[in-house]
Design an enzyme around this catalytic site. Structure first.
Site, PDB file in Angstrom:
ATOM      1  N   GLU A  73       0.785   3.863   1.891  1.00  0.00           N
ATOM      2  CA  GLU A  73       1.247   4.247   3.232  1.00  0.00           C
ATOM      3  C   GLU A  73       2.454   3.409   3.654  1.00  0.00           C
ATOM      4  OE1 GLU A  73      -3.352   4.542   3.272  1.00  0.00           O
ATOM      5  OE2 GLU A  73      -1.780   3.398   2.259  1.00  0.00           O
ATOM      6  N   CYS A  79      -5.816   0.948   5.809  1.00  0.00           N
ATOM      7  CA  CYS A  79      -6.272  -0.362   6.252  1.00  0.00           C
ATOM      8  C   CYS A  79      -5.721  -0.631   7.653  1.00  0.00           C
ATOM      9  CB  CYS A  79      -5.828  -1.450   5.272  1.00  0.00           C
ATOM     10  SG  CYS A  79      -4.066  -1.846   5.365  1.00  0.00           S
ATOM     11  N   HIS A 115       0.827  -1.205   0.000  1.00  0.00           N
ATOM     12  CA  HIS A 115       0.000   0.000   0.000  1.00  0.00           C
ATOM     13  C   HIS A 115       0.864   1.260   0.000  1.00  0.00           C
ATOM     14  CE1 HIS A 115      -3.724  -2.253   1.815  1.00  0.00           C
ATOM     15  NE2 HIS A 115      -3.323  -2.737   0.653  1.00  0.00           N
TER      16      HIS A 115
END
Length: 346
Positions: free
Chosen positions: A268, A294, A266
């Site tokens: 992030e 998430c 992801h």
């Protein structure tokens, strides 16, 4: 900039829309949403059907139903410069004002006789052919004698901050539109720091290699970007746009299922790892991302010492993230409540 268009029949709204299309604005229309609805029901597309079924939709789903359809497109597709045509009910104006940033309503008008001549000149099959019928249809369009769920163009025109009177030649009206455009540009304020970094986050996300969710992320400290990341496979591994998706089915606690591509890291995660790789401290930083992180990303964010998270949209699986952020004392800010969805999510 999101420009809403309302105004009298045959006043020249199409000329205004064409001007902004040439400036790169995306054209959306409440009438087009309604036409698609009529096509789905296999109904003839006439002005009367548009009025009648528009009223019926508002009665059944709320007066702002068409505005909701359009605003969802703008938000989900992250459209920046848009012109929204065929605004006919005040509830539509209020919804767009509330939902969309930098929304400006423009009213277009002209004398009745001028508008009638223009309507005759365009010679559409469903248009009135005499002044009496034109006046009757125009009155209904303006909202005279209608319920609140009906056509209320007249009330919308009164809400417009910007008014364009199109009573001259094409050359004259284009000069007026150019002046209108200049006036509208003056209304856009300098972006805040959050807006500035969110816009950069969008650009970074375009580098994403999974077409199910081109998301980006920036980590900021003292108003300076210290790291960034986007959705992509680990270094040296094949990306989704090369090898295809690696789909994984997740069964939720309530029994529902959702599908996720697990080939990539992801945005992030990549931003945090990038900072760690080059020895950059993220302690006390702010993280900007496309959607609620998430649960795995949320735990990494906490352990990286990041103290503030600004998410543009909501992630359908973000409930646990909000809980753990609250428990860890992370300042979590959600800019829009719209839920991000993907192709083949279920």
């Amino acid at each position: 900039m999101i420009i809403g268009l309302t105004g009298s029949m045959a006043s020249g709204k199409g000329v205004v829309a064409d001007f902004f299309k040439k400036k790169g604005f995306v054209y959306l229309s409440h009438s087009d949403e309604l036409r698609e609805y009529l096509k789905g029901k296999k109904l003839e597309i006439t002005r009367e059907n548009l009025q009648n079924w528009g009223n019926k939709l508002r009665e059944e789903n709320g007066n702002d139903v068409l505005a909701k359809m359009v605003s969802e497109k703008i938000i989900s597709q992250q459209l920046k410069n848009v012109i929204v045509d065929s605004i006919r009910n005040p509830a539509e104006v209020f919804h767009l004002q509330k939902t969309l940033k930098h929304f400006f309503l423009v009213s277009v008008d002209a004398p009745t006789e001028v508008r009638f001549k223009r309507m005759l000149a365009r010679n559409r099959e469903s248009d009135p052919k005499n002044l009496k019928d034109f006046t009757r249809v125009d009155a209904r369009d303006k909202g005279k004698g209608e319920e609140k769920s009906g056509q209320q163009v007249g009330a919308c025109m009164k809400l417009a901050k910007f008014v364009l009177i199109n009573n001259g030649s094409l050359e004259e009206v284009n000069k007026k539109i150019e002046k209108l455009y200049e006036d509208l540009l003056k209304q856009i304020p300098r972006p805040t720091w959050d807006e500035y970094f969110i816009e950069i986050m969008h650009s970074i996300g375009e580098r994403g290699t999974c077409d199910r969710g081109k998301a980006g992320c920036v980590i900021v400290k003292d108003k300076r970007i210290i790291s960034s990341g986007y959705v992509g496979a680990p270094a040296g591994c094949k990306h989704c746009d090369e090898a295809g998706h690696e789909m994984h089915t997740v069964i939720q606690e309530d029994g529902t299922q959702s599908k996720h591509c697990i080939r990539t890291a992801h945005a992030e995660q990549n931003a945090i790892v990038q900072a760690a790789r080059f020895g950059i401290s993220t302690d006390g930083a702010t993280l900007y991302c496309k959607m609620t992180p998430c649960y795995v990303c949320a735990k990494m964010i906490i352990n990286a010492g990041i103290k503030r998270v600004v998410a543009e949209n909501y992630y359908h699986g973000g409930a646990r993230t909000a809980d753990i952020f609250k428990e860890a004392g992370i300042r979590y800010e959600l800019l829009n409540e719209s839920v991000v969805t993907y192709k083949n999510m279920k």
